[in-house]
Write an enzyme that holds these catalytic residues in place. Structure first.
Site, short mmCIF file in Angstrom:
data_model
loop_
_atom_site.label_atom_id
_atom_site.label_comp_id
_atom_site.label_asym_id
_atom_site.label_seq_id
_atom_site.Cartn_x
_atom_site.Cartn_y
_atom_site.Cartn_z
N GLY A 103 3.68 1.64 15.49
CA GLY A 103 2.25 1.48 15.71
C GLY A 103 1.44 2.17 14.64
O GLY A 103 1.98 2.92 13.81
N PRO A 105 -1.15 4.75 12.64
CA PRO A 105 -1.22 6.22 12.68
C PRO A 105 -2.23 6.69 13.72
O PRO A 105 -3.27 6.05 13.95
CB PRO A 105 -1.68 6.58 11.25
CG PRO A 105 -1.36 5.39 10.42
CD PRO A 105 -1.48 4.20 11.31
N GLY A 106 -1.91 7.82 14.35
CA GLY A 106 -2.86 8.45 15.27
C GLY A 106 -2.88 7.89 16.68
O GLY A 106 -3.77 8.21 17.45
N THR A 107 -1.90 7.06 17.03
CA THR A 107 -1.91 6.46 18.36
C THR A 107 -1.12 7.26 19.40
O THR A 107 -1.06 6.86 20.56
CB THR A 107 -1.35 5.03 18.31
OG1 THR A 107 -0.10 5.03 17.61
CG2 THR A 107 -2.32 4.11 17.58
N THR A 110 4.09 10.82 18.46
CA THR A 110 4.75 12.12 18.57
C THR A 110 4.54 12.72 19.96
O THR A 110 5.47 13.29 20.55
CB THR A 110 4.21 13.08 17.49
OG1 THR A 110 4.43 12.53 16.20
CG2 THR A 110 4.89 14.43 17.58
N GLU A 330 -31.04 -3.04 6.09
CA GLU A 330 -30.40 -2.77 7.38
C GLU A 330 -31.13 -3.46 8.53
O GLU A 330 -30.50 -3.91 9.49
CB GLU A 330 -30.31 -1.27 7.63
CG GLU A 330 -29.54 -0.49 6.58
CD GLU A 330 -28.14 -1.04 6.35
OE1 GLU A 330 -27.56 -1.63 7.29
OE2 GLU A 330 -27.63 -0.90 5.23
N HIS A 333 -29.84 -6.97 8.78
CA HIS A 333 -28.58 -7.03 9.53
C HIS A 333 -28.85 -6.95 11.03
O HIS A 333 -28.28 -7.71 11.82
CB HIS A 333 -27.69 -5.86 9.13
CG HIS A 333 -27.02 -6.00 7.80
ND1 HIS A 333 -26.24 -7.09 7.46
CD2 HIS A 333 -27.01 -5.18 6.72
CE1 HIS A 333 -25.78 -6.93 6.23
NE2 HIS A 333 -26.23 -5.78 5.76
N ASP A 404 -21.10 -6.54 1.74
CA ASP A 404 -21.42 -7.63 2.66
C ASP A 404 -20.84 -8.94 2.18
O ASP A 404 -20.33 -9.75 2.97
CB ASP A 404 -22.94 -7.76 2.82
CG ASP A 404 -23.57 -6.50 3.38
OD1 ASP A 404 -22.89 -5.80 4.15
OD2 ASP A 404 -24.73 -6.21 3.04
#
Length: 517
Positions: A103, A105-107, A110, A330, A333, A404
Site C-alpha cells: 500500500g 506510504p503512511g497507511t 508497520t 482563484e 476557479h 491548471d
C-alpha cells in the site's frame, strides 16, 4: 571465547620469539593488522544483530489503528492459525509462513505488524531491507540467518511459542534476481527464501515473516508464491469513515474548541493517509501553541490542512498587482466549482504556500472511484476557470495557469483513453499521437468556450470581490457562497452547465497559481 584464546596464543608466541632473541617487531605489526581487520569484519557482520538484541515493544492493538477495517479483518483471520493452533492442526491446515502488507506510504503497515504481534502474543523483531545489504558478499545472508535465530531464541527465553519477524521496505532486498550488478543482493534473497521455505519454519517456536512495501510489482516471483508469502494484504488510503475514525483516535487527550467538526474535517481531507492525518492534528496543536491558545479551533485545523497539502507559508511578497491577479484567478476557479458542484468550495486563499501563490480547496461530496464524461468535463471547466477569469478582467493571461493547463490536459487524455470522446473506444497502444493530440485540443477548446460563457456575466463582480480577497487574504467557503448568492447572474449561468453534484477525480486542492514561467 575464541577471540580471547587466539589473542592469548599470539601474545605468548611473540614473547617466546623475543626470549629467543628474534626480531619480533615485523611480527607484531602483522599481528596488529590481522586483529584490526578481524575486529572490523566482525563489527560489520554483527552490528545490526546487536542492535536488535532486545525485541521491539509492540503494545499496539488493532483498536488503535483506524481507517483499515477491511485490512485488519483480513490480517486477523490470517493470524488465527497462531492463536488457535490446535484447532488449525485438527483440520490439517498448513501454517502460514509469510504475510505481505502492500500500500501507499503512511497507511499504517508497520503499526499493523506490531498489532499482529500483540494479537498473537508473539515476540516481535523488526528490520529494514537495507540492513541486510552490504558491499561484502555473504554478510547479508549471515544477517538473515541471524535474525531468524534470534527470533527463536527470544521466543524461548520469554516462553512464547511464536515470533514475528517484520521486514520493512522488503523491495530493497527482495527485488527480482539478476537485475543487480552486485551478487550480494541475490545471495541475501536466496537465504531469505531458504529460511521461509525450509522445514525450520514448522518448528516450535514458529517464526512468521511479515513484510511491507509500496512496490510489490518489483518483488521476485519466488518470494510471492504460496508457501512463502501466503497472504498479500492491501493497506490502502482510508475512506471518509476511516479518516473520521483516525481523527477521533488522534485528537484523544487534546483540548478541542466547541466549533471543531471532525466529520467536516474528514470530508476535507480526501486522499490523506493515516500519517498525514496524524501530522494534521499535530500541526493544528502547534498552531494553537504558537497563538498562545488553550484550545484547538476549527480554523487551526483548516490552516493545518493547507500546511500539510501545500507546505508552510513562504516569505514571498507579491506586488499589489500580482495579488489582485491571483485573487481574480482563484475566484474564477471557485465560481465554476460552486456552480457545478454546490457546497464544495472550502476556502479561497492568496497566501503563498510552497510553489503556489494561491489556491482554492474543495470538499468532495463523497469518496468516488468511477467518473462519467460529464464529471470529467466539469473538472476541466474548474481547471480552466482561473485563466479565463484573468482573460475576462485583464484581457490577457499569465504564467500562473501552467499547472491548471497540465491538469486539464491530463483529464482530456483520460477521456480519450477511456472511450469517452468522439473517437469512441480506442486502443491506447495503437492510437496515433497526432490523433490523440487533435482530440485533446478539441475537448479543451469546447470546455474553454463553455467556461468562458459561464464566467462572462461575473466579470465586474469578480473584480469587486477580488479587492475583498486581497484585504482578507483567506475567505471561507460560506462567505464566498453568501457573496455568490447576492449576485444577479447565478440563475442565468447555471443553465449553461449541468448542476449535478459530483466529486473530484483528482486531489481536492486545485487551481494553484504556480511560479513557473
Amino acid at each position: 571465547m575464541i577471540k580471547e584464546w587466539v589473542i592469548g596464543v599470539g601474545v605468548a608466541l611473540l614473547l617466546f620469539f623475543a626470549i629467543l632473541g628474534q626480531n619480533v617487531l615485523p611480527l607484531f605489526f602483522l599481528a596488529a593488522l590481522a586483529v584490526g581487520f578481524w575486529l572490523m569484519m566482525e563489527r560489520r557482520s554483527t552490528a545490526p544483530a546487536v542492535a536488535r538484541e532486545t525485541p521491539v515493544k509492540h503494545q499496539v492493538s488493532f483498536e488503535q489503528i483506524g481507517g483499515q477495517e477491511h485490512a485488519k479483518r483480513e490480517l486477523m483471520e490470517a493470524l488465527d492459525f497462531l492463536r488457535y493452533r490446535d484447532r488449525i492442526k485438527s483440520l490439517g491446515i498448513r501454517p502460514l509462513k509469510g504475510i505481505l502488507l502492500t500500500g501507499p506510504p503512511g497507511t499504517g503497515k508497520t503499526m499493523m505488524a506490531k498489532a499482529a504481534a500483540t494479537y498473537t502474543d508473539s515476540v516481535f523483531l523488526s528490520a529494514a531491507g537495507s540492513e541486510f545489504v552490504e558491499m561484502y558478499v555473504g554478510v547479508g545472508a549471515q544477517r538473515v540467518r541471524e535474525i531468524f535465530r534470534r527470533a527463536r531464541t527470544m521466543a524461548k527465553k520469554e516462553n512464547k511459542d511464536s515470533a514475528i519477524v517484520f521486514i520493512d521496505e522488503i523491495d530493497v532486498v527482495g527485488g527480482r534476481r539478476g537485475q543487480h550488478s552486485h551478487q550480494e543482493y541475490d545471495q541475501t534473497l536466496n537465504q531469505l527464501l531458504t529460511e521461509m521455505d525450509g522445514m525450520s519454519t514448522t518448528q516450535t517456536p514458529l517464526v512468521l515473516v511479515m513484510a511491507a512495501t509500496n512496490r510489490p510489482d518489483i518483488l521476485d516471483s519466488a518470494l510471492l508464491r504460496p508457501g512463502r508469502f501466503d497472504r498479500q494484504i492491501r493497506v490502502d488510503l482510508p475512506d471518509k469513515d476511516g479518516r473520521l475514525h483516525i481523527l477521533k483516535i488522534q485528537v484523544e487527550g487534546k483540548p478541542l474548541a466547541r466549533d471543531v467538526d471532525l466529520d467536516h474535517l474528514a470530508r476535507e481531507t480526501y486522499g490523506f493517509s493515516g500519517a498525514q492525518l496524524e501530522s494534521l492534528v499535530n500541526e493544528a496543536a502547534i498552531i494553537a501553541l504558537r497563538q498562545e491558545k488553550t484550545e484547538i479551533s476549527q480554523a487551526m485545523f483548516r490552516d493545518a490542512v493547507d500546511k500539510v497539502l501545500m507546505g508552510e507559508k513562504t516569505g514571498r511578497k507579491p506586488t499589489e498587482d500580482e495579488l489582485q491577479r491571483v485573487a481574480v484567478h482563484e475566484i474564477g476557479h471557485a465560481i465554476i466549482s460552486e456552480l457545478m458542484r454546490p457546497g464544495t468550495v472550502s476556502h479561497i486563499t492568496i497566501a503563498p504556500r510552497g510553489n503556489a501563490l494561491g489556491f482554492v480547496r474543495q470538499i468532495p461530496e463523497s469518496d468516488r472511484y468511477l467518473y462519467t464524461v460529464q464529471q470529467l468535463q466539469q473538472q476541466i471547466n474548474v481547471a480552466l476557470g482561473g485563466c479565463l477569469a484573468e482573460e475576462l478582467h485583464y484581457g490577457n493571461r499569465s504564467t500562473g495557469a501552467q499547472n491548471d493547463f497540465v491538469q486539464a490536459s491530463q483529464l482530456a487524455r483520460t477521456m480519450v483513453k477511456c472511450g469517452l470522446s468522439r473517437l469512441g473506444i480506442v486502443d491506447e497502444e495503437h492510437l496515433q499521437s497526432s490523433v490523440l493530440d487533435t482530440e485533446v485540443r478539441f475537448i479543451l477548446s469546447e470546455q474553454e468556450r463553455e467556461t468562458r460563457e459561464v464566467l462572462r456575466p461575473y466579470a465586474e463582480d469578480i473584480a469587486n470581490f477580488a479587492d475583498h480577497v486581497v484585504i482578507e487574504e483567506s475567505i471561507a467557503g460560506n462567505e464566498f457562497r453568501s457573496w455568490l448568492e447576492t449576485t444577479s447572474h447565478e440563475s442565468d449561468s447555471t443553465e449553461v452547465v449541468a448542476a449535478e453534484a459530483t466529486d473530484l477525480p483528482i486531489h481536492p486542492t486545485i487551481g494553484d497559481v504556480g511560479l513557473q514561467a
